[in-house]
Scaffold this motif. Structure first.
Motif: not given
Length: 444
Positions: A380-381, A384, A414-415, A411, A377-378, A407
């Motif tokens: 920004r993620e 979010v 992806n999460i 995210h 998890l980056n 966007t």
């Protein structure tokens, strides 16, 4: 349930070299690909079209599969558990299992394994339908050996898995169980309330039907709106507020029942209850009352809360037949729901006098080490995920983070993928297990 009497030793069309090459490939497989590669290796030994795996090591899902997903319906778990109870640990067995939407009986080879550090697993090899006879003993034995190797490989991969991933699995499983229990109790409350109106001696037939219709409509609105008890991730609430909301529900439940409800006003009404404790107290009393109402000859139920130092004490007492035990499904469910909070539950039932259920809930449970968020998890993620777990929708998250709503959707997708969860609610449960969201605290 014999695996076959023919003692042939040939491994079939695959041949020894191809078989061993497949095993090497299998033992290099990452966890998501293990069943697929095992299926390829087994194809030359035991022709089949589907593999079903019953595992005790995965908190999120006990059933895994490769092949025909239609065989994983509601009855599959029960059938696999039946096979697990019947099969000997060191010997595969041939049987027929009711699988699929219509419960058709399919030929299966059941192969057990329990490597060190594992809770055990059963592999059900669903054989091709045109194979009426079971595999020979030699082929069944090869399948057993392959599964022993594979189960050790799976156990090794699980041991290497990021602690965060295991924590997510437990958090997601807990969230699913909590929601299932909430829905079950909400439905039971609605049904009991409606039946009480229909059976009421104080209402005419027409009035009973009208009242039951109104109650059913109101309950349906609540269920669709997701109205439940205190949110386990919400802010702390006072004893008085939680007890008042619970009392409103119980009064409605009892309004047309021939059972008298007595409510003991809680002491220390201003005392704040942590959200998990408030939710557990609400759910426990509701579940206990519903369980007691199932008994015949009930005339009275009394509910009382007291705060003693660092403990909230819940008491639910009836004047029923006094035959409740801790083996009753309703009581067992209460015990399971309280396990994570280090609560103590005692049940005192005296035949002819009634039952008393007492639960002691610590207001401050012992701290447990938290798993860390997955490294994948980056930043920004993570931002979010924090906002998502605080209840914000995509548009609001976009506003707060100064990014587009598209966007945010990217995210979120992806999460869910990186946490291996199916919904925003499960992602929020995972975030709470990481400590990313403090109970009741807004995102800053």
């Amino acid at each position: 349930m014999d695996a076959g009497a023919n003692e042939e030793t040939d491994t079939g069309p695959a041949g020894p070299e191809r078989l061993l090459t497949g095993v090497v490939d299998l033992l290099r497989a990452p966890l998501p690909e293990v069943l697929g590669r095992l299926s390829k290796v087994l194809a030359g030994v035991v022709p089949h079209h589907t593999l079903l795996l019953l595992t005790g090591d995965c908190a999120a899902s006990a059933l895994k599969w490769h092949g025909d997903a239609t065989l994983t319906g509601p009855g599959a778990l029960a059938e696999l558990r039946r096979l697990a109870e019947e099969v000997a640990m060191d010997e595969p067995c041939f049987d027929r299992a009711a699988l699929g939407p219509a419960g058709e009986r399919h030929p299966v080879l059941a192969v057990p394994a329990r490597p060190s550090g594992s809770a055990g697993a059963l592999l059900a090899v669903v054989l091709d339908e045109d194979r009426a006879a079971p595999p020979t003993r030699a082929r069944a034995r090869i399948a057993w050996l392959l599964w022993q190797l594979t189960s050790v490989h799976i156990a090794t991969l699980n041991a290497r898995m990021e602690p965060a991933k295991l924590g997510v699995g437990r958090a997601v499983a807990d969230e699913r169980a909590r929601l299932a229990a909430e829905l079950t109790d909400a439905q039971a409350m609605a049904l009991t309330t409606v039946l009480g109106a229909l059976r009421s001696r104080a209402l005419t037939d027409a009035a009973a039907r009208a009242t039951a219709t109104d109650l059913a409509a109101a309950a349906l609105v609540e269920l669709r709106a997701g109205e439940r008890g205190p949110d386990a991730a919400g802010p702390a609430e006072s004893v008085a507020d939680v007890f008042s909301r619970l009392a409103d529900k119980l009064v409605l439940l009892m309004r047309h029942n021939d059972v008298r409800l007595e409510l003991g006003e809680p002491d220390e009404p201003a005392r704040l209850l942590p959200a998990p404790v408030a939710g557990a107290a609400y759910a426990t009393v509701r579940g206990a009352v519903l369980t007691m109402l199932e008994q015949p000859g009930l005339g009275r139920v009394r509910v009382a809360w007291t705060v003693n130092g660092g403990t909230l004490r819940l008491s639910v007492r009836d004047d029923g037949p006094g035959e409740l035990t801790t083996d009753h499904p309703g009581i067992r469910r209460l015990v399971e729901g309280l396990a994570a909070l280090d609560a103590e539950l005692t049940l005192d039932a005296v035949p002819g006098w009634g039952s008393t259920l007492v639960v002691s809930l610590p207001l401050a449970s012992a701290e447990r080490p938290r798993p860390r968020p997955p490294a994948s998890l980056n930043p920004r993620e993570l931002d979010v995920l924090r906002l998502l777990s605080s209840g914000h929708r995509n548009r609001r998250i976009a506003e707060l983070l100064h990014i587009s709503e598209h966007t945010v959707k990217f995210h979120v997708a992806n999460i869910l993928d990186k946490l291996d969860v199916a919904s925003r609610g499960e992602a929020a449960a995972a975030a709470r297990s990481f400590g990313l969201v403090e109970e009741g605290a807004p995102f800053a």
